[in-house]
Design an enzyme around this catalytic site. Structure first.
Site, mmCIF file in Angstrom:
data_model
loop_
_atom_site.group_PDB
_atom_site.id
_atom_site.type_symbol
_atom_site.label_atom_id
_atom_site.label_comp_id
_atom_site.label_asym_id
_atom_site.label_seq_id
_atom_site.Cartn_x
_atom_site.Cartn_y
_atom_site.Cartn_z
ATOM 1 N N THR A 113 -0.764 48.937 25.085
ATOM 2 C CA THR A 113 -1.832 49.125 24.103
ATOM 3 C C THR A 113 -1.219 49.149 22.702
ATOM 4 O O THR A 113 -0.371 50.000 22.410
ATOM 5 C CB THR A 113 -2.582 50.432 24.383
ATOM 6 O OG1 THR A 113 -3.085 50.357 25.720
ATOM 7 C CG2 THR A 113 -3.736 50.636 23.419
ATOM 8 N N GLU A 136 -4.738 46.411 29.638
ATOM 9 C CA GLU A 136 -5.016 46.958 30.980
ATOM 10 C C GLU A 136 -6.090 48.030 30.884
ATOM 11 O O GLU A 136 -6.190 48.731 29.889
ATOM 12 C CB GLU A 136 -3.724 47.485 31.611
ATOM 13 C CG GLU A 136 -3.000 48.565 30.810
ATOM 14 C CD GLU A 136 -3.485 49.964 31.104
ATOM 15 O OE1 GLU A 136 -4.145 50.140 32.127
ATOM 16 O OE2 GLU A 136 -3.213 50.856 30.281
ATOM 17 N N PHE A 137 -6.890 48.123 31.950
ATOM 18 C CA PHE A 137 -7.956 49.128 31.990
ATOM 19 C C PHE A 137 -7.821 49.991 33.249
ATOM 20 O O PHE A 137 -8.808 50.512 33.757
ATOM 21 C CB PHE A 137 -9.329 48.443 31.969
ATOM 22 C CG PHE A 137 -9.578 47.635 30.716
ATOM 23 C CD1 PHE A 137 -9.941 48.255 29.530
ATOM 24 C CD2 PHE A 137 -9.404 46.264 30.711
ATOM 25 C CE1 PHE A 137 -10.152 47.522 28.366
ATOM 26 C CE2 PHE A 137 -9.610 45.520 29.559
ATOM 27 C CZ PHE A 137 -9.982 46.148 28.381
ATOM 28 N N LYS A 191 -9.759 46.917 23.878
ATOM 29 C CA LYS A 191 -9.069 48.004 24.582
ATOM 30 C C LYS A 191 -9.271 49.348 23.865
ATOM 31 O O LYS A 191 -9.694 50.342 24.473
ATOM 32 C CB LYS A 191 -7.577 47.665 24.668
ATOM 33 C CG LYS A 191 -6.685 48.817 25.041
ATOM 34 C CD LYS A 191 -6.828 49.228 26.484
ATOM 35 C CE LYS A 191 -6.033 50.489 26.760
ATOM 36 N NZ LYS A 191 -5.843 50.791 28.128
ATOM 37 N N LEU A 237 -19.884 61.155 32.313
ATOM 38 C CA LEU A 237 -20.827 62.142 31.769
ATOM 39 C C LEU A 237 -20.586 63.497 32.421
ATOM 40 O O LEU A 237 -21.497 64.307 32.511
ATOM 41 C CB LEU A 237 -22.272 61.698 32.032
ATOM 42 C CG LEU A 237 -22.898 60.739 31.019
ATOM 43 C CD1 LEU A 237 -24.372 60.522 31.354
ATOM 44 C CD2 LEU A 237 -22.766 61.251 29.579
ATOM 45 N N CYS A 247 -3.797 58.121 27.780
ATOM 46 C CA CYS A 247 -4.512 57.070 27.036
ATOM 47 C C CYS A 247 -5.563 57.588 26.054
ATOM 48 O O CYS A 247 -5.516 57.260 24.867
ATOM 49 C CB CYS A 247 -5.190 56.111 28.004
ATOM 50 S SG CYS A 247 -4.033 54.990 28.763
HETATM 51 C C1 UDX Z 1 -8.180 55.912 30.983
HETATM 52 C C2 UDX Z 1 -9.191 54.752 31.053
HETATM 53 O O1 UDX Z 1 -10.277 55.124 31.912
HETATM 54 C C3 UDX Z 1 -8.514 53.481 31.537
HETATM 55 O O2 UDX Z 1 -9.440 52.403 31.507
HETATM 56 C C4 UDX Z 1 -7.333 53.180 30.615
HETATM 57 O O3 UDX Z 1 -6.636 52.040 31.062
HETATM 58 C C5 UDX Z 1 -6.381 54.365 30.539
HETATM 59 O O4 UDX Z 1 -7.102 55.535 30.143
HETATM 60 P P1 UDX Z 1 -6.984 57.552 32.707
HETATM 61 O O5 UDX Z 1 -6.254 58.108 31.527
HETATM 62 O O6 UDX Z 1 -6.202 57.250 33.941
HETATM 63 O O7 UDX Z 1 -7.715 56.173 32.311
HETATM 64 O O8 UDX Z 1 -8.080 58.610 33.100
HETATM 65 P P2 UDX Z 1 -9.677 58.698 33.232
HETATM 66 O O9 UDX Z 1 -10.060 58.697 34.663
HETATM 67 O O10 UDX Z 1 -10.357 57.721 32.368
HETATM 68 O O11 UDX Z 1 -9.915 60.192 32.677
HETATM 69 C C6 UDX Z 1 -9.460 60.579 31.390
HETATM 70 C C7 UDX Z 1 -9.767 62.029 31.121
HETATM 71 O O12 UDX Z 1 -11.156 62.216 30.917
HETATM 72 C C8 UDX Z 1 -9.376 63.004 32.234
HETATM 73 O O13 UDX Z 1 -8.775 64.145 31.658
HETATM 74 C C9 UDX Z 1 -10.679 63.355 32.890
HETATM 75 O O14 UDX Z 1 -10.660 64.638 33.488
HETATM 76 C C10 UDX Z 1 -11.620 63.298 31.703
HETATM 77 N N1 UDX Z 1 -13.016 63.022 32.074
HETATM 78 C C11 UDX Z 1 -13.356 61.835 32.649
HETATM 79 C C12 UDX Z 1 -14.002 63.967 31.797
HETATM 80 O O15 UDX Z 1 -13.730 65.055 31.266
HETATM 81 N N2 UDX Z 1 -15.308 63.685 32.113
HETATM 82 C C13 UDX Z 1 -15.666 62.503 32.700
HETATM 83 O O16 UDX Z 1 -16.869 62.328 32.951
HETATM 84 C C14 UDX Z 1 -14.666 61.551 32.977
#
Ligand code: UDX
Length: 417
Positions: A113, A136-137, A191, A237, A247
């Protein structure tokens, strides 16, 4: 793959699974050796099996020369952590460019990123080197599944790199997802904007949760009712003690900083960040409501990882909470099925426990930080209640059975309920 961290290894293993011969190069010889033995150095479901199954198509190496000789496309997967100013640190990307020498028959495919504008600036300096932006996502914990079933694949290229972009797009065609072809700057922005939007959704629902606590609404019901509107969507949500990970915090602040550097004050993101910071700290007030001053109180943190199914503790709410609790004079114990040892140095004087029950034994309060399934399976009404000094639970993820805990005599505090 240049850089065999989490992104590089997941991408390498998944491309190998799709039938490609993949060279994965890292500067750390120890890591390369252990991967060659089949040892995967991070907790990612399905990844060890994928690496093992595709061992014949995966070569781990420290040798850039071998990669340049054999590979057609060079995926840059090094990390770009935030600097003190909140900008992205591109020194590892620069090191990769340096290691390429003056090669002109390769293309760099940027998975790392990077700030919007990076591709254009590299293109200016490195005429003749192909450049494709391919962000990447992947989510930690479901990376293999996300790779194989993407919502979309973004491939950005400017004039001169179209043929390389065609080849990158072709790699993903078997996955059947929409392939979004754009210019490089737009791909870079997709991204950052996607992660910033998801973080905004979380901070938004967290504020709705905080207001719901005051007004008597239940944020779980509110989110369910909102999420069925297809324009809003039910994902991301879930109210909680704030987002963390490698990230969201980094990318939100990078986009805010990028905007600022260009003379634009991104007000919304400033609030998203502030809400997230305050959200982690609200737990302290909830504990004080039941325990009074926290001096010499024993507080158990259940979960250290920033979310379940990962051992990643970067920007995890647990770290802030442990420090704040210790600042209030509390004694902190923590348990996490996989992440606690990673974090021991960052948890101050917290006691690392070998099980949830050990952490809860004699505790005046428990804070559920990470929604690991095993925490819902604990015998709260029986053994946990009997072992805790006082039955106070702050459920930072609205994960436990509130009604059952209250019926068992617990003082239960959720988020926004
Ligand atoms: C994220 C993006 O989703 C992904 O597309 C990108 O490539 C990298 O960053 P990640 O960091 O693995 O992925 O975690 P993610 O599952 O998105 O959760 C991020 C944070 O948000 C976590 O701490 C999670 O607990 C929090 N979260 C997520 C919430 O508090 N509420 C939600 O509804 C969803």
């Amino acid at each position: 793959m240049i850089g065999v961290g989490w992104v590089g290894l997941c991408t390498a293993a998944c491309f190998a699974e799709l039938g490609h011969e993949v060279y994965a190069r890292d500067i750390l010889a120890d890591k390369v050796e252990s991967l060659t033995r089949g040892e995967v150095p991070m907790h990612e479901p399905g990844l060890p099996e994928l690496v093992e199954r595709n061992a014949g198509r995966l070569t781990f190496t420290t040798d850039m020369g071998e990669v340049l000789e054999r590979a057609e496309l060079l995926f840059c997967c090094v990390d770009t952590p935030p600097t003190y100013s909140g900008d992205a640190d591109l020194s590892r990307v620069e090191a990769v460019l340096g290691a390429l020498g003056d090669s002109t028959h390769h293309a760099i495919v940027m998975k790392s990123t990077v700030p919007v504008g990076t591709g254009i600036s590299i293109g200016r300096r490195r005429e003749g080197l192909g450049y494709v932006a391919n962000p990447e996502f992947l989510k930690e914990g479901t990376a293999v599944e996300d790779f194989m079933n993407p919502d979309r694949v973004v491939v950005g290229a400017n004039d001169g790199s179209g043929a390389f972009a065609d080849r990158v797009a072709a790699l993903y065609e078997p996955l059947g997802a929409p392939i979004v072809r754009t210019d490089v700057a737009s791909a870079e922005m997709i991204k950052l904007a996607s992660n910033a939007f998801l973080a905004t959704k979380i901070s938004f629902i967290n504020e709705i949760a905080n207001v719901s606590e005051e007004l008597g609404a239940d944020v779980k019901e509110v989110a369910r009712g909102m999420g069925l509107d297809e324009r809003i969507g039910g994902k991301f949500l879930q109210a909680g003690i704030g987002y963390g990970g490698s990230c969201f915090p980094k990318d939100v602040s990078a986009l805010k900083q990028l905007a600022g550097n260009s003379g634009y004050h991104f007000q919304l993101l400033t609030a998203v960040i502030e809400v997230n910071e305050l959200q982690k700290r609200r737990t302290i007030g909830k504990l004080q409501k039941h325990l009074g001053p926290l001096v010499n109180r024993e507080v158990a943190l259940l979960g250290v990882a920033f979310k379940p199914d990962t051992d990643d503790v970067r920007e995890a709410a647990s770290l802030v909470l442990a420090a704040r609790l210790q600042g209030e004079g509390a004694n902190v114990r923590v348990y996490d099925p996989v992440a606690a040892t990673n974090a021991s140095e960052m948890l101050g004087g917290a006691r690392i426990c070998g099980s949830a029950l050990e952490a809860l034994d004699g505790a005046h309060a428990a804070v559920l930080v990470t929604e690991w399934p095993e925490f819902a399976e604990l015998d709260w009404a029986g053994e946990v209640g009997a072992r805790m000094a006082t039955p106070v639970v702050v459920d930072g993820r609205n994960f436990l059975d509130r009604d059952a805990l209250r019926a068992a005599g617990f003082a239960y505090e959720g988020i926004g309920r």
